[in-house]
Design an enzyme around this catalytic site. Structure first.
Site, PDB file in Angstrom:
ATOM      1  CD  GLU A 249      -3.490  -6.164   4.022  1.00  0.00           C
ATOM      2  OE1 GLU A 249      -2.543  -5.375   4.108  1.00  0.00           O
ATOM      3  OE2 GLU A 249      -3.810  -6.721   2.947  1.00  0.00           O
TER       4      GLU A 249
ATOM      5  CD  GLU B  33      -2.852  -1.275   2.313  1.00  0.00           C
ATOM      6  OE1 GLU B  33      -4.016  -0.845   2.305  1.00  0.00           O
ATOM      7  OE2 GLU B  33      -2.336  -1.837   3.302  1.00  0.00           O
TER       8      GLU B  33
END
Length: 715
Positions: free
Chosen positions: A146, A126
């Site tokens: 995640e 990210e």
């Protein structure tokens, strides 16, 4: 990546960000927490300080972010998930997405380029997404894992990835935790260019300077719209995926929350999406599902830690050549797994026809991977060269491991191992795949100095990640260390079990299956039982599991368990009756379900007839209370015997750690990892049974039946 999380779990110094300014005015900021360069709150704050410092310096024209020692960053330490830190930390982890990633990094007035190598996952990925460009090596691994931990990407991944690669590909990567290579990322325009590893930093620095000179585009990922579909089309896709997930697994919410967050960003703007993402992350981190999945994650990592074995300084010996004594379909499946892991494999059969069939199955497995796009033609040719078929022991003089996979006939196995004893080198490890024949009995005709161990793969080995390593009286610590390393190399999660009937998974499955049989023969419905268990989250109900394994296997194991545990076994006549009527499970397309050409299962209308025959043979009458059970009561009645068997296994030291049973139940039985945390603690099991039998009359009633049938609920 996962196996090294513990090595980088936050105990090492947190502030590990290096910064230097190159000769052309490019600041190189390096995340330096080897081996995986994992992130923590302190590391991210330090990274923020270094970037702000570089932005303030007049001597700095541009910035490159990279990682040390061949990895960009594998994301956050998993100990930051699942309620293991204070709530303030949880909130910081989400809201730093706006304060740092968006308002500092992405909003920088100087171009920032990510130089990506090795693992670039989770929060590390990210950070790269927020950079103004990404340069990667071809073999880098990029992705957002995640959802495996019961949360969602919390550093802007839900907003930036769809804007960079389009909504369909972004949903696939996020919801399946799919990792892609640098080459794949470049084809998707997720990275801007591919560079060799030794030129990566130079390429990234030049790209950053080119952006500064307006020779390359200055891309702000968060505000791109060119890859987003029209609103109506996007909402249709999101609703379709949402419905599919609800159908597949109605018990978990985090994938649905993730879809909601992505949709919110599309409807209300990306910055609003970031706030929604931060709030959702804060809530999900405190959920039971997150805590449970994080527990399973670390339980998997800890299966290779055996007190008194792996902590005494032993190093694994190298295993290069593996021989398989073939006798079943499983032999070819095991060989396929091994050649894919770059092991040289010898397959020995007793006759030419069997040899050709076995080698042919391996080649067919590999060709199937090529057709599916999971293997290149070059890799296929290399794998085929690693495989050799033989009819004699002449090539066994330098093998490091022999895996025997012959029929479960004691005298036959004893003869094979006696022959191996004569033709294999002294260091060679002897292993058997049997879970029926006692391993100590198999090795009786070998020399006393020889070791034997069990190595139990599951059907199908290419799909199931679990590997049971069974220690016997003749298994040394060195051999266990060797096989634990071997298990990891073939991409399996190994657990060590003492030599016993059924080892770990079968040992827990036997009460699971017998409880189901008992309930059916006393009045419960076959298909309601399967539905109740799959609705709870198990991959297969007990009767689909029996079909999957085949009735021959079920019959053999029933005999074994009846002999070994006569005080707590239930003898059912249902399987023998169905076998007499040509039912052998999925392999014969006829079991508790019928199967069409596409292997799709349908309830068998004849099953009630067989159940009645079994009741009549055993002199059983239907209990009215069992015919009206709720799904919740069925789940309790099927799983409580499993829990109690797990207690026995721990108390009898069959398993090393209770968390190993959690891994065995999730990977071997298909138990849902998001259900419960540390459920294998005996004291809690006992309390659960006592409490439930006190307050639920039907459960109390079934306990009485179990006592009558000598299948007791004692821990």
């Amino acid at each position: 990546m996962e196996k090294q999380q513990r090595a980088n779990d936050g105990k090492s110094p947190d502030r590990k960000i290096l910064s230097e300014v190159g000769e052309h005015g490019v600041a190189i900021i390096t995340i330096d927490r080897p081996p995986l360069n994992l992130l923590s709150v302190d590391v991210v704050l330090s990274l923020k300080e270094k970037i702000e410092e570089a932005i303030r310096k007049d001597s700095v024209k541009a910035i490159v972010i990279t990682g040390s020692r061949g990895n960009f960053s594998a994301g956050f330490v998993v100990t930051a998930f699942g309620g293991s830190q204070q709530r303030k930390t949880h909130r910081e982890l989400g809201f730093m997405s706006i304060d740092f990633i968006t308002d500092t990094l992405e909003a920088s007035r100087k171009p920032i380029v990510a130089a990506v190598e090795g693992f670039c996952l989770g929060g590390g990925f990210e950070i790269a997404l927020a950079c103004h460009a990404r340069i990667s090596t071809s073999t880098s691994k990029l992705g957002l894992p995640e959802l495996q931990y019961g949360i969602l990407p919390g550093f802007g991944g839900t907003q930036r990835l769809p804007r960079l690669v389009g909504l369909p590909k972004a949903l696939e990567m996020i919801l399946t935790s799919k990792r892609i290579s640098g080459d794949e990322a470049c084809n998707m325009c997720l990275v801007d260019a591919i560079s060799p590893s030794d030129q990566l930093l130079g390429s990234a620095c030049q790209w950053a300077l080119d952006i500064l000179e307006c020779q390359r585009p200055w891309s702000i990922s968060l505000f791109r719209t060119d890859r987003l579909a029209p609103l109506a089309e996007a909402r249709t896709l999101l609703n379709s995926v949402r419905a599919q997930i609800q159908k597949q697994n109605p018990n978990v919410i985090h994938p649905l929350v993730c879809i909601d967050v992505i949709e919110h960003g599309i409807l209300c703007g990306p910055r609003n999406g970031l706030w929604k993402e931060a709030e959702a992350l804060h809530e999900l981190r405190q959920s039971d599902s997150c805590r449970s999945l994080v527990h399973v994650f670390f339980a998997k990592q800890n299966t290779s830690k055996i007190p008194g074995i792996t902590d005494i300084g032993l190093l694994p010996r190298k295993i290069n050549k593996v021989a398989i004594l073939g006798g079943s379909l499983m032999s070819s499946e095991i060989a396929t797994v091994l050649v894919l892991a770059n092991y040289y494999v010898i397959m020995k059969y007793i006759d030419q026809n069997s040899l050709q069939s076995g080698i042919g199955r391996v080649n067919a497995n590999l060709e199937g991977r090529v057709k599916e796009g999971r293997m290149t033609q070059e890799h296929y040719k290399k794998a085929c060269m690693l495989l050799k078929g033989v009819l004699s022991y002449d090539n066994f003089k330098d093998v490091d491991l022999v895996i025997e996979d012959m029929p479960d006939i004691v005298s036959l196995k004893q003869q094979f191992f006696a022959d191996l004893d004569e033709c294999c080198p002294p260091h060679c490890i002897f292993a058997s795949t049997t879970c029926i024949v006692n391993l100590d009995l198999i090795g009786e005709r070998m020399k006393p100095c020889r070791e034997i161990v069990g190595i139990h793969f599951f059907s199908s080995p290419s799909v199931t990640d679990l590997l049971e390593i069974v220690r016997t009286k003749r298994t040394s610590p060195q051999t266990l260390v060797d096989l634990l390393n071997f298990g990891r190399r073939i991409q399996k999660t190994p657990i060590v079990v003492q030599n016993c009937a059924g080892f770990a998974v079968r040992h827990m499955c036997f009460p699971y299956l017998q409880a189901a049989m008992l309930l059916v023969e006393h009045g419960a419905d076959v298909y309601q039982i399967d539905k109740a268990l799959t609705s709870f989250g198990l991959k297969l109900g007990p009767f689909r599991m029996l079909d999957q394994d085949g009735f021959l296997s079920a019959a053999v194991h029933d005999v074994k368990f009846l002999e070994t545990f006569p005080d707590r076994s239930y003898k059912s006549n249902l399987i023998p009756i169905m076998r007499k009527n040509n039912g052998e499970g999925k392999y014969s397309c006829q079991g508790f379900y019928t199967y069409n050409d596409k292997e799709e299962a349908s309830p068998d209308p004849e099953i009630s007839k067989y159940v009645e025959m079994a009741r009549s043979m055993s002199g059983i009458t239907i209990r009215s209370k069992l015919a009206t059970l709720s799904d919740g009561e069925i789940v309790e009645m099927i799983l409580f015997p499993v829990l109690n068997e797990a207690c026995r296994m721990i108390s009898e030291a069959i398993i090393v750690k209770s968390s190993d049973l959690d891994v065995a139940s999730v990977l071997g039985m298909g138990f849902p990892g998001y259900r419960g945390r540390r459920l294998s603690r005996p004291s809690r099991f006992c309390k659960i049974v006592m409490m439930t039998t006190t307050y639920h009359s039907n459960t109390q009633f079934i306990c009485q039946i179990f006592v009558q049938c000598r299948c007791k609920f004692s821990c």
